[in-house]
Design an enzyme around this catalytic site. Structure first.
Site: not given
Length: 854
Positions: A78, A32, A122
């Site tokens: 992931h 990570r 969006y």
């Protein structure tokens, strides 16, 4: 009970906790938080880029919804929250977070004010050309290893085949367990130059690499103060780098109100929140922790950042700006911690080690790519060899195929009778009839020959390391040619950081100061030597209500002393004065020095060394003169130092460097000059805060206009005179005229001459002096008086900023009573403002310049 007891394993709790925590820590570190030193990416970023590549979101394809990309990443690679993936995607598209963004974003992707991006349903995205060219190129050529994804249903790359040192290019930050990383971004062109230099010379040290990679280059620009933090980060892996925003001091015009000074912020330190900065400034003003600010407003738009901090009329702009640096995020410390994964182990890397890991990885990638291409070429050539055999024995092969019962029999017959492999036999059986034409046969033969040459070339690459290094360099330069941009962050000198002079050439420069307080530095070679009586070149873009007031020549390593009419001295390193072109106006001097508005600079002087046997000789407007040791000015505070005490209404006007054995020559506006020794009999040394003594007697409204120093060896050759006199009929000795030194006298009307210094006998201080020039035109005045030697060059600047560079040899030697010759052709409303000598080490211009445009 017995069955349950059999499944209980006695375990030491401390060992189990230690092992479990270590596994968790390593999972966070590797999976990570820390980037891989090879491609500079963390797993989430790598998976996003690879998923977009698989989706075909290349720069030449339309944008796709970010939600589509996030879903692809979550479903295949992931197994974490969608917020973490979308945040990572957004950051790779922000040009204020990434030095070179890897993703093109379409829509609202946040702002430098820390505004959040729009929801992923969006916004749209696709890969940036840099990502496809520098990170994903050749990924299908077996250049990197692939591993199973979280459920074993897909394969994902362990690392991307990066063609640039991406970790240094865009930097990285992350907090793991027990460790953290914070790597600053850099300039692509500089990284390429550094990597290429390391290829050519593998023995380069970290400090030697800083010649190519001078320091980080942040996407938001700004300034880095000093090089100590950079040096620590590059040589040890850790360092504190001081970042400062870019602010200038401007005068804002208000309709119907007096003009006000304002601080204009145009660049911010990396990761500084603009809205939070403005809020902090307002809070400090309200709490009265910063004085002098009347208004703060944000005028930023799509063209860039512009924060206007309007000041009160009595505020000192530099003082306010320094307080902003000290008390707000306009100046921050970036704690560089160069930690990255090398072979899945966290390591603290130096600059050289970063580049070495990258170059070793490139060698591996190119070797694997070459082997892949070699294998494919050999496989293709093997097929072509079979086709060529078939074309050579076409009738036999056709007969065999026609006689075969089925495809398997035909294939077996081809293998047994013609010595073909199974792959070759399959290719022959699949060959179309059109390939049997003569033209197609030639194509097959040509392809075979090309493949033979390609195989030999690929084998040569594998056999010779220098070929691999050449390919690495070629690919790096190709990326640089397409994607490199100018450096945004400037590295500035910091107090106590003296190493910068080692990186700056000590060249000759001109420093020009205008009446309204604009200053700039120009190389001396901007102005070649010109013929006498030509017009000259424009040296500055002067406003109608402004004019050139001070003009000196110096070396870039010199310390420039600024003396004001109030008798205060300020100092600045010459190379700190911004360089400007001939047409540039310069920068306001209040941006560089804390000079109050009620003080005016009257003398600008350059000093190379503050030695113990040098003195400053100061002359005031009323004719008072004083000698003070130069060493008393070696440590000047930012708010100045008192140089001389003045009478009411008097002003400090001229300051010159001299030694005890030298002599002083002073010229007056009406064309008179006096010459006396600078020793203790005539001028005894005085401390800084003293007044001085009388230098010369002036007739009527006459006043001092210039002062210069004659060296000791010249003084010894001049006979002393008992009485003051003016010998208007004095004739010039030809031998004196040719040997020098001379007094160069220039009038405001553009006339000038050389007068041998021997015609100015030594007198006692406070005398009337002798005439130095006879004015041709009524109303003309003496503009400057300098001591010059054979071969010297000087520059003349007019009130309108026209500059001409000449050699003193072009000026005619004349007696003291002569009127001089034309040295510069002036416009009707122009006049000579100042004259400066070019330093002795300056290049002598050899060509006469032509008359220049304004």
């Amino acid at each position: 009970m017995t069955a349950s007891a059999d499944r209980i394993v006695p375990t030491d709790l401390s060992n189990e906790m230690s092992r479990s925590y270590l596994e968790y820590a390593m999972s966070v570190i590797v999976g990570r938080a820390l980037p891989d030193a090879r491609d500079g990416l963390k797993p989430v970023h790598r998976r996003i880029l690879y998923a977009m590549y698989e989706l075909g979101l290349t720069p030449d394809r339309p944008f796709r919804k970010c939600a589509r990309v996030v879903g692809e990443v979550l479903g295949k690679y992931h197994p974490h929250g969608d917020t973490a993936v979308y945040d990572a995607l957004v950051r790779m598209a922000q040009d204020f977070s990434m030095r070179d963004p890897l993703i093109n974003g379409h829509g609202n992707f946040g702002s430098v004010d820390n505004d959040p991006p729009a929801a992923m349903r969006y916004t749209e995205c696709r890969l940036h050309s840099l990502a496809t060219n520098a990170l994903l190129q050749d990924i299908e050529s077996e250049t990197v290893d692939f591993a199973d994804n979280f459920d074993g249903s897909q394969q994902e790359p362990v690392v991307l085949p990066a063609r640039v040192p991406q970790l240094l290019l865009n930097g990285s930050s992350g907090i793991a367990v027990g460790m953290a990383t914070n790597i600053p971004p850099h300039n692509l062109a500089e990284l390429v130059d550094g990597a290429v230099a390391l290829i050519h010379n593998p023995e380069l040290t970290d400090l030697e690499l800083t010649r190519y990679i001078p320091g980080p280059d942040f996407p938001t620009g700004g300034q880095i103060l000093g090089r100590d933090g950079i040096r620590d980060a590059y040589t040890t892996g850790r360092g504190s780098i001081t970042l400062r925003g870019v602010a200038s001091i401007e005068t804002i015009e208000h309709r119907g109100r007096p003009d006000r000074d304002a601080i204009i912020i145009t660049e911010l330190p990396y990761q500084t929140n603009k809205a939070a900065l403005i809020e902090k400034i307002a809070e400090l003003v309200n709490d009265r922790k910063i004085d002098g600010i009347s208004d703060v407003r944000d005028e930023s738009d799509r063209d860039g950042i512009r924060v206007v901090i309007e000041l009160k009329r009595d505020a000192y702009p530099r003082v306010v700006l320094n307080n902003l640096y000290k008390q707000t995020p306009l100046q921050i410390n970036f704690g560089a911690n160069m930690l990255a994964l090398v072979e899945n182990e966290p390591r603290l890397l130096t600059l050289r080690e970063f580049l070495r890991v990258f170059l070793d990885f490139r060698v591996e990638v190119i070797t694997r790519r070459t082997r892949y291409e070699l294998r494919k070429a050999e496989e293709r050539d093997h097929i072509l060899q079979g086709l060529l055999i078939a074309l050579g024995r076409l009738d036999e092969i056709i007969a065999l195929i026609r006689g075969a019962a089925d495809t398997a029999g035909a294939k077996e017959g081809l293998v047994e009778n013609f010595g073909l492999s199974e792959a070759q036999a399959d290719a022959i059986l699949q060959m179309q009839l059109r390939r049997l034409t003569a033209l197609e046969s030639e194509k097959i033969q040509k392809e075979h020959e090309d493949l033979v040459a390609k195989i030999a070339d690929l084998q040569d690459i594998l056999d010779r390391r220098e070929r691999v290094d050449g390919i690495i360099e070629e690919e790096l330069q190709a990326i640089k040619a397409i994607h490199a941009t100018e450096r945004r962050t400037r590295i500035e000198q910091s107090e106590g950081d003296i190493a910068e002079t080692d990186l700056i050439a000590n060249e000759q420069a001109l420093i020009l100061v205008t009446e309204q307080g604009y200053i700039k530095r120009m190389p001396v070679n901007t102005f070649e030597a010109q013929s006498r009586a030509t017009r000259g070149k424009a040296g500055a873009k002067i406003k109608e209500d402004d004019g050139v007031e001070h003009f000196i020549s110096c070396l870039d390593h010199d310390t420039v002393l600024f003396f004001t009419d109030r008798g205060v001295v300020y100092s600045l390193n010459a190379y700190h004065i911004p360089t400007g072109s001939r047409a540039a106006r310069g920068v306001p001097i209040v941006q560089l020095l804390e000079i109050p508005k009620n003080e005016k600079i009257t003398t600008v002087l350059s000093v190379s060394q503050f030695t113990g046997d040098d003195y400053l000789i100061m002359l005031t407007q009323k004719g008072f003169i004083k000698k003070t040791a130069l060493s008393a000015f070696s440590n000047i505070r930012s708010n100045g130092l008192i140089a001389i005490s003045l009478e009411e209404g008097d002003q400090l006007r001229w300051v010159r460097l001299a030694k005890e054995e030298d002599s002083v020559i002073i010229g007056s506006r009406q064309g008179m000059a006096i010459h006396f020794k600078a020793d203790s009999d005539q001028l005894r040394p005085l401390s800084r805060a003293t007044k001085g003594v009388r230098s010369m007697k002036f007739k009527g409204e006459d006043e001092p206009i210039s002062m210069d120093i004659l060296p000791a060896q010249v003084v010894a050759s001049i006979a002393s005179g008992e009485e003051d006199s003016e010998d208007e009929s004095e004739e010039i000795n030809p031998e004196l005229a040719n040997n020098g030194p001379w007094v160069l006298a220039i009038t405001r009307g553009g006339l000038g001459k050389r007068v041998p210094v021997t015609l100015f006998r030594l007198q006692n201080r406070a005398g009337m002096g002798v005439r130095v020039i006879k004015f041709r035109k009524t109303g003309d005045k003496l503009a400057a008086l300098h001591v010059v030697n054979p071969g010297d060059e000087f520059l003349i600047v007019t009130e309108r900023g026209i500059i001409i560079r000449q050699t003193v040899d072009a000026i005619t030697p004349q007696s003291r009573s002569a009127g001089g010759v034309r040295v510069q052709r002036l416009d009707e409303d122009d006049a000579i403002a100042a004259v400066a000598l070019v330093p002795p080490s300056a290049e002598n211009g050899t060509e006469n310049g032509e008359e220049s445009e304004e």
